[in-house]
Write an enzyme that holds these catalytic residues in place. Structure first.
Site, short mmCIF file in Angstrom:
data_model
loop_
_atom_site.label_atom_id
_atom_site.label_comp_id
_atom_site.label_asym_id
_atom_site.label_seq_id
_atom_site.Cartn_x
_atom_site.Cartn_y
_atom_site.Cartn_z
N PRO A 2 37.52 70.72 43.30
CA PRO A 2 37.35 71.97 42.36
C PRO A 2 36.96 73.29 42.97
O PRO A 2 36.22 73.44 44.09
CB PRO A 2 35.91 71.27 41.72
CG PRO A 2 35.95 69.69 42.09
CD PRO A 2 36.56 69.88 43.26
N GLU A 3 37.59 74.28 42.53
CA GLU A 3 37.40 75.56 42.87
C GLU A 3 36.71 76.48 41.82
O GLU A 3 36.25 75.96 40.88
CB GLU A 3 38.84 76.27 43.61
CG GLU A 3 39.66 75.54 44.48
CD GLU A 3 40.87 75.96 44.69
OE1 GLU A 3 41.09 76.97 44.70
OE2 GLU A 3 41.91 75.00 44.91
N HIS A 92 31.47 54.52 41.07
CA HIS A 92 31.33 55.85 41.78
C HIS A 92 30.51 56.56 41.44
O HIS A 92 30.16 57.58 42.22
CB HIS A 92 32.55 56.37 42.01
CG HIS A 92 33.69 55.65 42.63
ND1 HIS A 92 33.76 55.13 43.83
CD2 HIS A 92 34.84 55.14 41.87
CE1 HIS A 92 34.70 54.71 44.12
NE2 HIS A 92 35.54 54.50 42.76
N ARG A 110 34.89 59.84 46.62
CA ARG A 110 35.04 59.91 48.13
C ARG A 110 33.74 60.15 48.93
O ARG A 110 33.82 60.33 50.04
CB ARG A 110 36.10 60.76 48.46
CG ARG A 110 37.53 60.25 48.10
CD ARG A 110 38.86 61.19 48.45
NE ARG A 110 38.85 61.11 49.97
CZ ARG A 110 39.63 62.08 50.62
NH1 ARG A 110 40.56 62.82 49.75
NH2 ARG A 110 39.96 62.16 51.78
#
Ligand SMILES: [Zn+2]
Length: 269
Positions: A2-3, A92, A110
């Protein structure tokens, strides 16, 4: 990852829902990426009132009424999603927060993301590490960021968070396409007009991407669990060998600054 537009979207959505509410309950499902760790963080956060949720660079910042903050970096695959209070945690998920009438899950496939509780001094020290925000500067101020060092290539400069905050691989490539600048160009080779075109392109791309709630190229979801729709408007990123939307030439993928970089060999000089 995400930017700026994706994190901005999440922060606006969270601010709408969480502002003014008190954290009632915190559950840590997977420890190891929070500071302070474990029960200490749970004890600190309980009964804290969220004054606002704002973005800085690619960080989600929950500002509390006592001047402290909870800062999340989503990194590659993180998300903060509002869920139903009857939500059953998934594999997760790292932390679950009950905030007023709302429930929020921080998940990370991750596990590169982190969440840090900071006092006002620690928060100020963190912000110093980041360059200026591209949407608060004037285009002529942004243009000045790309003068030195002359030997640095423009793609690296755009990705460098100390030069300018919030831009990552997607929006670096898209901004350079709109400005007609090849990603490998050295800063020393850019004209004043090139720099100005790039500054305007950056602002244009970021604003448009926020409007479409970001780009879900891989596994980005906003705070409502929805995908961003800017992916359909991408000109170069992720479009290797597909025809350029402007001239029809196949989009080229090269590696610059150790990152996959997409550009049109005809439109970008
Ligand atoms: Zn082209």
């Amino acid at each position: 990852m995400p930017e700026l537009p994706e994190v901005e979207t999440i922060c606006r959505q969270l601010n709408d829902k969480l502002k003014g509410h008190v954290i009632e309950c915190v559950t840590i499902l997977q420890s190891g990426r929070e500071k302070p760790a474990g029960q200490k963080l749970i004890d600190i956060l309980r009964r804290k009132k969220i004054e606002s949720v704002k973005r800085r660079a690619k960080l989600i910042v929950w500002h509390f009424s006592d001047g402290t903050a909870l800062v999340t970096h989503l990194k590659m695959t993180g998300s903060q999603i509002l869920v139903d209070k009857k939500y059953i945690p998934k594999k997760h998920d790292r932390m679950v927060f009950e905030i007023g009438p709302h429930c929020l899950v921080w998940a990370d496939i991750r596990k590169f993301g982190h969440i840090n509780y900071l006092d006002s001094k620690e928060f100020a020290d963190l912000l110093v590490k980041y360059g200026p925000e591209p949407l608060t500067l004037k285009p002529e101020e942004i243009a000045k960021l790309f003068i030195k060092p002359k030997t640095r290539n423009i793609k690296s400069a755009l990705l460098n968070q100390q030069v300018i905050a919030g831009i990552g691989n997607i929006y670096a490539d898209e901004s350079l396409f709109r400005a007609g600048i090849k990603p490998t160009r050295r800063l020393g080779s850019l004209s004043a007009q090139d720099r100005m075109n790039l500054a305007k392109a950056i602002q244009e791309v970021l604003k448009e991407a926020i409007k479409y709630k970001g780009t879900s190229a891989q596994n980005y979801y906003d705070a409502n669990g929805q995908k961003g729709s800017f992916v359909q408007r991408l000109n170069v990123y992720g479009r290797k060998n597909q025809p350029c939307k402007k001239c029809g030439a196949p989009i080229t993928r090269i590696v610059v600054a150790q990152r996959g970089t997409h550009y049109c060999p005809k439109c970008q000089k």
